[in-house]
Scaffold this motif. Structure first.
Motif, mmCIF file in Angstrom:
data_model
loop_
_atom_site.group_PDB
_atom_site.id
_atom_site.type_symbol
_atom_site.label_atom_id
_atom_site.label_comp_id
_atom_site.label_asym_id
_atom_site.label_seq_id
_atom_site.Cartn_x
_atom_site.Cartn_y
_atom_site.Cartn_z
ATOM 1 N N GLU A 67 7.585 -19.792 4.716
ATOM 2 C CA GLU A 67 7.235 -19.309 3.371
ATOM 3 C C GLU A 67 5.829 -19.744 2.978
ATOM 4 O O GLU A 67 5.081 -18.995 2.346
ATOM 5 N N ILE A 68 5.446 -20.973 3.353
ATOM 6 C CA ILE A 68 4.082 -21.450 3.072
ATOM 7 C C ILE A 68 3.067 -20.588 3.820
ATOM 8 O O ILE A 68 2.010 -20.232 3.283
ATOM 9 N N HIS A 69 3.387 -20.233 5.078
ATOM 10 C CA HIS A 69 2.479 -19.382 5.846
ATOM 11 C C HIS A 69 2.282 -18.038 5.170
ATOM 12 O O HIS A 69 1.168 -17.494 5.165
ATOM 13 N N LYS A 70 3.343 -17.488 4.605
ATOM 14 C CA LYS A 70 3.217 -16.221 3.881
ATOM 15 C C LYS A 70 2.271 -16.338 2.702
ATOM 16 O O LYS A 70 1.422 -15.471 2.457
ATOM 17 N N LEU A 71 2.424 -17.425 1.961
ATOM 18 C CA LEU A 71 1.551 -17.630 0.801
ATOM 19 C C LEU A 71 0.106 -17.839 1.229
ATOM 20 O O LEU A 71 -0.833 -17.340 0.583
ATOM 21 N N GLN A 72 -0.089 -18.594 2.322
ATOM 22 C CA GLN A 72 -1.439 -18.820 2.818
ATOM 23 C C GLN A 72 -2.090 -17.506 3.243
ATOM 24 O O GLN A 72 -3.271 -17.274 2.970
ATOM 25 N N TYR A 73 -1.320 -16.672 3.901
ATOM 26 C CA TYR A 73 -1.851 -15.372 4.322
ATOM 27 C C TYR A 73 -2.210 -14.512 3.115
ATOM 28 O O TYR A 73 -3.252 -13.849 3.097
ATOM 29 N N PHE A 74 -1.330 -14.550 2.105
ATOM 30 C CA PHE A 74 -1.581 -13.793 0.866
ATOM 31 C C PHE A 74 -2.908 -14.209 0.221
ATOM 32 O O PHE A 74 -3.727 -13.370 -0.176
#
Length: 560
Positions: free
Chosen positions: A27-34
């Protein structure tokens, strides 16, 4: 997020020994990508740094807000709480019909005084003002608290947005930042997420759920028109309208809640974290209503007090002649005027305390005190209880002047209840601190001290007057039963001593009559206070009827 990154995340979750931790990382990776996909990007995950793109978005938002913030700081967001409160109240008042807005000025001190002075029957006019004020409160209640409070809650959030120190968060990316300098050119650099997190959380609190709504814009129009009535035109409205559209776009796109929350979550490494945003809901309409009632009551009491003071002018002249009324150091008209300019509070016992101080200095101390002492020293008292009571009353009266001096000294001190403390509170209010209630309690404490002195000492002198009346009645008897030698006491000075007591009692009666215009004065016997000044001191004491009358040869024509 690319296909390779998705496959890696799937395998990480599928074969991880700790699925919860694996899911958190995903989930953190998703936010970082966003955040990395934003143009310009806001966050670099590998170094956990916030990029200059975010600082530019904050700086742009501040630049748009600045003209509105300047208007707010001169009105509803003023550092002087009196000014901000006045404009905040204006936003409530302007909802009333024009006739009600105009009528409100008659409920101030100046407005009521003007009407009372012009009235043929002031008491009836006062009753009419009270009825009109109650009707005005009814009009205020009819506005509906839900709509008013919701609207003003939005205004208060706008105030918080304007008061926020944007240079503090921008300065993290550029230590040389000076947002009020028109020559400033941003030179932002990346900064660690942990360092920017506290300021980011503060800004999130301000932005979360806030919108630049049409209602807020209408309130800004009203403030600008109130602030600049001669320069408010369609071009100004058009400029504000444009600013609102740009600010709304900035706060819903580049600085949206989702972006700010994502940034906070990746910095903390917690994809479910939601910063606390507690907000106190206030009843603005009810608070305004209470302020109106407080001001009205205090102004009405002031007018009534001034009417009483004017009504006793003849009695004061009878008591002191042309002698000037002594001032109370610190508790005076000058400090009272200053206090009333800065707040709804005031000193309410100035006049009676001045009268009391003058009476002690000009009547009691130089004349009456020594005569009574002589009676106590030289008199043969059959009634020892009376003697002890008179001695105690005199002792207390002798301390009256000292008590006033102590009060004056305490006001000049640096203590908790002093003029220094009062002025410090007022200065703190001017700087924006909401401490009006503390100032009110301080002024109440000062007034209470003054009231206690007035009530206590007026009661003492009333009792002294009663005791003098008993002595003078005893003097009339051919066989006195309180002080057996009162008719011969002092030898050749007997008539002078008795005359001084007679004059003293007359003066005390006038003093008590005056004081009863300000407070309840309790006396031992409840002797009636004369409605007109008593006769001059050279008039003799009337003879008691019946048994014990003094022989006629001793009171020729009723004179000493």
């Amino acid at each position: 997020m690319g296909i390779i990154e998705r496959i890696k995340n799937w395998f990480s979750r599928a074969f991880s020994r700790d699925p919860v931790e694996a899911n958190r990382r995903a989930e953190i990776h998703k936010l970082q990508y966003f955040l990395a996909e934003l143009k310009p990007p806001y966050f670099r995950p590998k170094q956990n740094v916030v990029l200059p793109g975010f600082a530019h978005a904050i700086h742009h938002f501040y630049s748009l807000l600045k003209p509105l913030a300047e208007l707010a700081r001169s009105t509803i967001a003023s550092s002087d709480i009196r000014i901000s409160q006045r404009y905040f109240d204006f936003l409530i008042e302007r909802r009333l019909p024009a006739a009600e807005q105009e009528r409100r000025r008659f409920f101030s001190y100046d407005g009521m005084s003007e009407r009372i002075q012009a009235a043929l029957r002031p008491d009836d006019e006062f009753e009419s003002i009270v009825r009109e004020f109650q009707a005005f409160l009814g009009s205020l209640d009819s506005l509906g608290s839900r709509a008013v409070n919701a609207d003003l809650f939005e205004v208060e959030r706008f105030i918080d947005l304007c008061r926020y120190d944007y240079e503090r968060i921008v300065g993290l990316f550029d230590p040389s930042a000076s947002l009020d300098d028109p020559r400033y050119k941003p030179d932002f650099a990346p900064i660690s997420g942990e360092q920017v997190l506290p300021e980011l959380a503060d800004f999130y609190y301000l932005i979360d759920g806030f919108i630049f709504s049409p209602h807020l814009k209408e309130n800004i129009f009203q403030l600008l028109e109130k602030r600049q009535p001669d320069n408010f035109d369609e071009s100004k409205k058009s400029k504000i309208d444009k600013l609102f559209n740009q600010l709304d776009k900035s706060s819903t796109e580049r600085l949206s809640r989702d972006i700010l929350l994502s940034l906070i979550r990746v910095i903390k490494g917690d994809p479910d974290y939601v910063p606390p945003t507690p907000r106190e809901r206030k009843d603005y309409l009810e608070a305004f209503r209470k302020r109106l009632i407080t001001h009205f009551d205090k102004d009405r009491e002031r007018i009534l007090r001034e009417q009483h003071e004017n009504a006793i002018a003849a009695d004061i002249r009878s008591l002191f002649g042309e002698e000037a009324i002594a001032a109370i150091d610190g508790y005076d008209e000058e400090n009272d005027s200053y206090l009333r300019r800065e707040s709804p509070n005031g000193f309410v016992w100035i006049k009676p305390l001045r009268i009391l101080k003058t009476f002690i200095a000009s009547q009691f101390e130089p004349q009456l005190k020594e005569s009574i002492k002589r009676v106590l020293v030289e008199g043969y008292f059959d009634n020892k209880a009376f003697q002890n009571n008179l001695a105690n009353i005199l002792y207390q009266c002798e301390r009256s002047g000292g008590r006033i001096v102590e009060f004056e000294t305490s006001l000049r001190s640096n203590g908790r209840i002093s003029l220094t403390a009062m002025k410090r509170y007022i200065e703190e209010m001017k700087r924006g601190k909401d401490i009006a209630s503390f100032l009110g309690r301080l002024v109440d404490a000062i007034n209470d001290k003054a009231r206690e002195i007035v009530e206590d000492e007026a009661g003492l002198y009333a009792m002294l007057g009663d005791a003098l009346g008993d002595l003078l009645s005893d003097f009339r008897r051919s066989s006195p039963d309180i002080v057996t030698n009162i008719r011969t006491l002092g030898g050749g000075l007997n008539r002078e001593i008795v005359s001084q007591m007679l004059t003293g009692r007359e003066r005390i009666l006038i003093l008590v009559k005056i004081m009863r215009n300000f407070t309840f004065v309790k006396s031992a016997t409840g002797a009636p206070i004369p409605q007109s000044p008593p006769p001059p001191s050279d008039i003799g004491i009337p003879l008691a009827a019946g048994e014990g009358e003094a022989p006629e040869d001793e009171f020729a024509e009723g004179r000493l």
